[in-house]
Design a protein around this motif. Structure first.
Motif, short mmCIF file in Angstrom:
data_model
loop_
_atom_site.label_atom_id
_atom_site.label_comp_id
_atom_site.label_asym_id
_atom_site.label_seq_id
_atom_site.Cartn_x
_atom_site.Cartn_y
_atom_site.Cartn_z
N UNK A 152 21.42 14.18 -49.62
CA UNK A 152 21.83 14.18 -48.11
C UNK A 152 21.43 13.04 -47.10
N UNK A 153 20.40 12.27 -47.73
CA UNK A 153 19.90 11.01 -46.91
C UNK A 153 19.78 9.74 -48.11
N UNK A 154 20.08 8.69 -47.79
CA UNK A 154 19.94 7.29 -48.58
C UNK A 154 18.81 6.26 -48.14
N UNK A 155 18.22 5.90 -48.86
CA UNK A 155 17.19 4.98 -48.44
C UNK A 155 17.65 3.53 -48.07
N UNK A 156 17.52 3.02 -46.96
CA UNK A 156 18.15 1.86 -46.59
C UNK A 156 16.90 0.72 -46.42
N UNK A 157 15.62 1.16 -46.21
CA UNK A 157 14.63 0.26 -46.23
C UNK A 157 13.45 0.72 -46.52
N UNK A 158 12.67 0.01 -47.28
CA UNK A 158 11.11 0.46 -47.55
C UNK A 158 10.30 -0.99 -47.48
N UNK A 159 9.63 -0.76 -46.17
CA UNK A 159 8.78 -1.76 -45.68
C UNK A 159 7.38 -1.40 -45.91
N UNK A 160 6.93 -1.98 -47.00
CA UNK A 160 5.38 -1.74 -47.51
C UNK A 160 4.35 -1.47 -46.27
N UNK A 161 3.58 -0.66 -46.39
CA UNK A 161 2.58 -0.58 -45.40
C UNK A 161 3.14 -0.18 -44.03
N UNK A 162 4.40 0.10 -43.88
CA UNK A 162 5.22 0.15 -42.53
C UNK A 162 5.90 1.61 -42.51
N UNK A 163 6.84 1.54 -43.16
CA UNK A 163 7.71 2.70 -43.06
C UNK A 163 8.87 2.80 -44.11
N UNK A 164 9.58 3.77 -44.36
CA UNK A 164 10.97 3.88 -44.97
C UNK A 164 11.81 4.58 -44.00
N UNK A 165 13.03 3.97 -44.23
CA UNK A 165 14.07 4.25 -43.27
C UNK A 165 15.14 4.96 -44.22
N UNK A 166 15.79 6.06 -43.65
CA UNK A 166 16.82 6.73 -44.66
C UNK A 166 18.02 7.14 -43.51
N UNK A 167 19.06 7.10 -43.77
CA UNK A 167 20.42 7.51 -43.19
C UNK A 167 21.12 8.66 -43.83
N UNK A 168 21.78 9.36 -43.02
CA UNK A 168 22.68 10.46 -43.41
C UNK A 168 23.58 9.84 -44.19
N UNK A 169 24.04 10.50 -45.45
CA UNK A 169 25.10 10.18 -46.41
C UNK A 169 26.23 11.22 -46.21
N UNK A 170 27.30 10.70 -45.63
CA UNK A 170 28.30 11.42 -45.22
C UNK A 170 29.06 11.93 -46.28
N UNK A 171 28.72 11.55 -47.67
CA UNK A 171 29.48 11.92 -48.90
C UNK A 171 28.73 13.03 -49.56
N UNK A 172 27.75 13.65 -48.91
CA UNK A 172 26.96 14.52 -49.52
C UNK A 172 27.74 15.80 -49.56
N UNK A 173 27.77 16.62 -50.55
CA UNK A 173 28.31 18.02 -50.63
C UNK A 173 28.11 18.94 -49.29
N UNK A 174 26.95 18.69 -48.67
CA UNK A 174 26.71 19.84 -47.68
C UNK A 174 26.19 19.07 -46.49
N UNK A 175 27.11 17.82 -46.27
CA UNK A 175 26.44 16.88 -44.97
C UNK A 175 26.43 17.57 -43.89
N UNK A 176 27.47 18.55 -43.70
CA UNK A 176 27.31 19.25 -42.36
C UNK A 176 25.97 20.02 -42.06
N UNK A 177 25.28 20.50 -42.97
CA UNK A 177 23.96 21.23 -42.88
C UNK A 177 23.09 20.26 -42.56
N UNK A 178 23.22 18.96 -42.27
CA UNK A 178 22.09 18.07 -42.06
C UNK A 178 22.35 17.27 -40.57
#
Length: 465
Positions: A152-178
């Motif tokens: 349901x989410x794809x990783x868009x960035x991993x900044x070591x020591x800071x954060x990981x960013x993810x965004x919703x994946x509209x193509x997920x089979x149950x995207x409407x639940x997120x």
């Protein structure tokens, strides 16, 4: 645009799915969002469909899965039966270093027999296959730096020591639940860091609340604690191949010295549960075992009988993440009274623990064992000879034989095998369990729909702000 801010315990060292470096609780919580498997465990620990909508099992050797139609990876590539087979070919390639190869030993073939049908064929029955598949196996496209799954989410960035960013994946089979469009994950290994983030309103969901401070945070209206029983536990691991704990009398001395009930109450309160064997007492697979009695005089006599009457100093590894430093100090004070001096060596998270436990110079270790969803996974990973996470190099040929038999025995008939295995490990004091810890997460006011998972996953289906 709706966003969720997640606060996790500590940073992972890799997000490369189905590899040794990413087989950790830190990576699992992210990979479960990005790279789901064919099946999953729900909050009641029941197997449910995920990328596969149905499956059949024949003789515990042939497993056939029908995929959901229209699946795609985050990359846009089609996720069909051949893509699943390719994922397993990469995983089982001898050049890949992964604990999953032992999990799936005896896998003869993975074949796409149609666009949406994939068949797994084992040489012999493999009863734990579905549990392993749902636990820490990820269906991913070929990508080492960034995980490319169909979650349901794809990783868009991993900044070591800071954060990981993810965004919703509209193509997920149950995207409407997120509901959340974006997720930002940050880390706070120390309790003081987590409290500061909660007090500052910097997080919506906290992976782990400090057990002894949760009530105060809730009373102040800052967080709502949400707990669930979990099979995860903390143990004292002994290195069985070197003195002094290659002598069972020394392991027994430690077992008789520690008041584990008092320790559990002091550091976890009502969120800790008793463990006498390797499974919490309330686990459906657990069997009654005679607890080690607290007897300091007997413990001291065992140390003397083992040849350490003048005392012995041992090197100890433990994580610096609370409550482990306090637990280690408490144990050290007790063992000093029977002639065992602990040279405590805390390490920061990361590094990923194999660099400490499997390769480090230690004789005793305080080891947090993440939740195993099935006893076969626990025994084969943690306690059989050369198990992937058998840090103390424990070896018992009878246990190895029991697990080989259990692998081919249906759950309905395997209870006596796991019962004997628990008795063997308890009698040998292969490890000394200290306590089982509930998953205790927290959500800030205004967050709705979140439930903690017994395996520590962060399931965001139905979660809103």
């Amino acid at each position: 645009m709706k966003s969720l801010r997640l606060l996790f315990n500590h940073e992972h060292t890799s997000l490369h799915p189905n590899t040794y470096e990413a087989d950790s609780s830190a990576a699992t919580v992210i990979l479960k969002l990005a790279c789901p498997s064919l099946v999953r465990f729900d909050h009641e620990m029941t197997l449910r469909p995920d990328l596969a909508e149905a499956w059949t099992v024949e003789d515990d050797r042939i497993f056939t899965f029908d995929l959901r139609p229209g699946l795609t990876f985050h990359s846009g590539r089609v996720l069909d039966a051949e893509a699943v087979a390719a994922c397993f070919r990469r995983m089982m390639d001898p050049r890949t270093i992964t604990p999953q190869q032992a999990d799936y030993a005896g896998l003869d073939s993975v074949t796409a027999t149609g666009p949406l049908r994939v068949v797994f064929h084992f040489a012999e029955p493999c009863v734990p296959f579905l549990a392993n598949l749902a636990w820490r196996t990820y269906i991913s496209d070929d990508g080492a730096v960034q995980p490319v799954g169909a979650g349901p989410y794809e990783v868009t960035a991993w900044i070591a020591g800071s954060h990981v960013a993810l965004r919703k994946f509209a193509g997920h089979y149950a995207a409407d639940q997120y509901e959340a469009d974006n997720i930002v994950i940050r880390w706070a290994p120390q309790a003081t860091q987590r409290i500061a983030a909660i007090e500052g309103g910097a997080c919506d969901i906290v992976e782990t609340l400090p057990q002894t401070l949760a009530a105060d945070l809730a009373a102040r209206g800052l967080i709502e604690p949400l707990g669930v029983h979990s099979p995860r536990k903390t143990v004292i691991a002994f290195r069985h191949t070197v003195p002094p704990f290659n002598d069972p009398r020394m392991r027994a001395a430690v077992a008789h010295a520690l008041d584990r009930d008092a320790l559990r109450q002091a550091f976890l309160g009502d969120r800790g549960r008793r463990v006498d064997g390797v499974l919490p007492d309330d686990d459906p697979w657990a069997v009654p075992l005679t607890p080690w009695t607290v007897d300091l005089a007997r413990a001291r006599a065992l140390v003397v009988a083992a040849g350490y009457g003048d005392g012995v100093r041992v090197k100890v590894a433990h994580t610096a993440m609370p409550p482990m430093p306090g637990v280690a100090t408490h144990v050290a004070e007790t063992l000093a009274s029977i002639g065992i001096t602990l040279d405590l060596r805390g390490y920061a998270d990361p590094p990923w623990w194999p660099s400490v436990y499997l390769q480090g110079d230690w004789q005793m270790a305080f080891q947090g064992a993440s939740a195993r969803p099935h006893p076969h996974i626990l025994f084969t990973r943690d306690l059989v000879t050369k198990g992937a996470f058998n840090a103390g190099a424990y070896s018992n040929p009878r246990l190895d034989a029991l697990m080989a038999q259990a692998r081919q025995t249906a759950d309905a008939q395997s209870a006596p095998l796991y019962a004997e295995a628990q008795s063997l490990v308890h009698a040998d004091i292969a490890v000394l369990p200290l306590y089982a810890a509930d998953v205790l997460a927290g959500v800030r006011p205004g967050v709705r729909g979140f439930r903690p998972h017994p395996l520590g996953y962060v399931d965001l289906a139905g979660v809103g702000v």
